[in-house]
Design a protein around this motif. Structure first.
Motif, mmCIF file in Angstrom:
data_model
loop_
_atom_site.group_PDB
_atom_site.id
_atom_site.type_symbol
_atom_site.label_atom_id
_atom_site.label_comp_id
_atom_site.label_asym_id
_atom_site.label_seq_id
_atom_site.Cartn_x
_atom_site.Cartn_y
_atom_site.Cartn_z
ATOM 1 N N PHE A 60 9.228 4.567 -6.616
ATOM 2 C CA PHE A 60 9.297 4.359 -5.163
ATOM 3 C C PHE A 60 9.224 5.707 -4.430
ATOM 4 O O PHE A 60 8.563 5.812 -3.396
ATOM 5 C CB PHE A 60 10.593 3.627 -4.779
ATOM 6 N N ALA A 61 9.899 6.713 -4.964
ATOM 7 C CA ALA A 61 9.864 8.044 -4.335
ATOM 8 C C ALA A 61 8.442 8.603 -4.368
ATOM 9 O O ALA A 61 7.972 9.203 -3.395
ATOM 10 C CB ALA A 61 10.839 8.990 -5.046
ATOM 11 N N GLN A 62 7.750 8.383 -5.483
ATOM 12 C CA GLN A 62 6.354 8.835 -5.570
ATOM 13 C C GLN A 62 5.481 8.095 -4.574
ATOM 14 O O GLN A 62 4.582 8.673 -3.965
ATOM 15 C CB GLN A 62 5.807 8.596 -6.989
ATOM 16 N N PHE A 63 5.760 6.807 -4.416
ATOM 17 C CA PHE A 63 4.970 6.003 -3.469
ATOM 18 C C PHE A 63 5.139 6.543 -2.045
ATOM 19 O O PHE A 63 4.184 6.656 -1.292
ATOM 20 C CB PHE A 63 5.392 4.529 -3.529
ATOM 21 N N GLU A 64 6.384 6.887 -1.705
ATOM 22 C CA GLU A 64 6.658 7.396 -0.350
ATOM 23 C C GLU A 64 5.845 8.652 -0.051
ATOM 24 O O GLU A 64 5.418 8.878 1.074
ATOM 25 C CB GLU A 64 8.154 7.718 -0.199
ATOM 26 N N ARG A 116 -4.223 5.686 -5.042
ATOM 27 C CA ARG A 116 -2.966 6.165 -5.643
ATOM 28 C C ARG A 116 -1.807 5.215 -5.301
ATOM 29 O O ARG A 116 -1.009 4.837 -6.154
ATOM 30 C CB ARG A 116 -2.688 7.588 -5.118
ATOM 31 N N LYS A 117 -1.737 4.824 -4.037
ATOM 32 C CA LYS A 117 -0.660 3.922 -3.606
ATOM 33 C C LYS A 117 -0.766 2.575 -4.314
ATOM 34 O O LYS A 117 0.231 1.999 -4.748
ATOM 35 C CB LYS A 117 -0.743 3.702 -2.097
ATOM 36 N N GLN A 118 -1.993 2.097 -4.404
ATOM 37 C CA GLN A 118 -2.241 0.823 -5.070
ATOM 38 C C GLN A 118 -1.766 0.868 -6.516
ATOM 39 O O GLN A 118 -1.106 -0.046 -7.016
ATOM 40 C CB GLN A 118 -3.760 0.565 -5.025
ATOM 41 N N GLN A 178 2.371 -0.452 -10.637
ATOM 42 C CA GLN A 178 3.322 0.000 -11.649
ATOM 43 C C GLN A 178 4.753 -0.438 -11.299
ATOM 44 O O GLN A 178 5.513 -0.889 -12.160
ATOM 45 C CB GLN A 178 3.244 1.534 -11.784
ATOM 46 N N ILE A 179 5.107 -0.328 -10.018
ATOM 47 C CA ILE A 179 6.437 -0.758 -9.562
ATOM 48 C C ILE A 179 6.620 -2.254 -9.844
ATOM 49 O O ILE A 179 7.650 -2.677 -10.378
ATOM 50 C CB ILE A 179 6.610 -0.466 -8.042
ATOM 51 N N GLU A 225 -4.074 -7.828 -0.207
ATOM 52 C CA GLU A 225 -5.265 -6.976 -0.261
ATOM 53 C C GLU A 225 -4.901 -5.555 -0.650
ATOM 54 O O GLU A 225 -5.718 -4.642 -0.513
ATOM 55 C CB GLU A 225 -5.945 -6.944 1.103
ATOM 56 N N GLY A 226 -3.659 -5.359 -1.052
ATOM 57 C CA GLY A 226 -3.237 -4.027 -1.462
ATOM 58 C C GLY A 226 -3.209 -3.069 -0.299
ATOM 59 O O GLY A 226 -2.829 -3.448 0.808
ATOM 60 N N ALA A 227 -3.639 -1.847 -0.552
ATOM 61 C CA ALA A 227 -3.505 -0.799 0.447
ATOM 62 C C ALA A 227 -4.320 -1.094 1.710
ATOM 63 O O ALA A 227 -4.131 -0.461 2.736
ATOM 64 C CB ALA A 227 -3.896 0.535 -0.161
ATOM 65 N N GLY A 228 -5.219 -2.079 1.643
ATOM 66 C CA GLY A 228 -5.995 -2.438 2.822
ATOM 67 C C GLY A 228 -5.206 -3.306 3.797
ATOM 68 O O GLY A 228 -5.600 -3.512 4.939
#
Ligand SMILES: [Fe+2]
Ligand SMILES: [Fe+2]
Length: 171
Positions: free
Chosen positions: A24-28, A35-37, A42-43, A92-95
């Motif tokens: 979660f910290a990496q996502f932030e 990358r976010k997707q 993974q989360i 739609e993920g990051a979209g």
């Protein structure tokens, strides 16, 4: 070489919590949709495996040994997280305009849940420890099932979560 010692159940589950907090910290901090997707996927995978091994092995072992209300809340909190996980995985993920917000809310739900499990003295883990559960044997079972599920989910994707305590109404 000495054989790798199996972790006790609580150490294993706490390690999982730290892994997810780190993701979660990496996502932030992440930028870029790809990358976010990838981090979100993974989360969702880590949390799905973790919830499954707790519900299949650890929570049933706690039955009748810890505060029943707290245990029931744990199942409901898992279900709430599963709904968000399903939403994140199906979208739609990051979209999606709400993608970051959904991951953030999942993070907050998990932080609360982890606190309920790890709280000193009255948390679920502390109560289970106090009740004298066999943490070495449970640790072995959790590790084996975790390995199995992680391999399956990595190979064929995270399945749509099954709710345990909630009715799964669609609104
Ligand atoms: Fe947990
Ligand atoms: Fe949990």
């Amino acid at each position: 070489m000495p054989e790798a010692k199996t972790k006790d159940a609580i150490a294993l589950l706490k390690d999982d919590h730290r892994t997810v907090e780190d993701l979660f910290a990496q996502f932030e901090k992440a930028s870029g949709d790809g990358r976010k997707q990838k981090l979100a996927r993974q989360i969702c995978l880590e949390l799905s495996v973790h919830a499954a091994i707790e519900e299949e092995i650890f929570y049933p072992a706690c039955e009748g040994k810890v505060d029943d209300d707290l245990l029931k809340e744990s199942y409901v909190e898992h279900d709430a997280a599963k709904v968000m996980i399903a939403e994140i995985m199906a979208g739609e993920g990051a979209g999606d305009d709400f993608f970051d917000a959904k991951v953030k809310v999942l993070q907050e739900e998990i932080e609360h849940h982890v606190e309920e499990e790890e709280k000193r003295m009255e948390g679920l883990f502390a109560q289970a420890r106090k009740a004298g559960l066999d943490m070495d044997s449970l640790g072995e079972q959790l590790a084996a099932r975790k390995q199995e599920l992680a391999a399956t989910y990595e190979a064929s994707g995270v399945p749509k979560p099954e709710l345990t305590a909630m009715e799964g109404v669609s609104v």
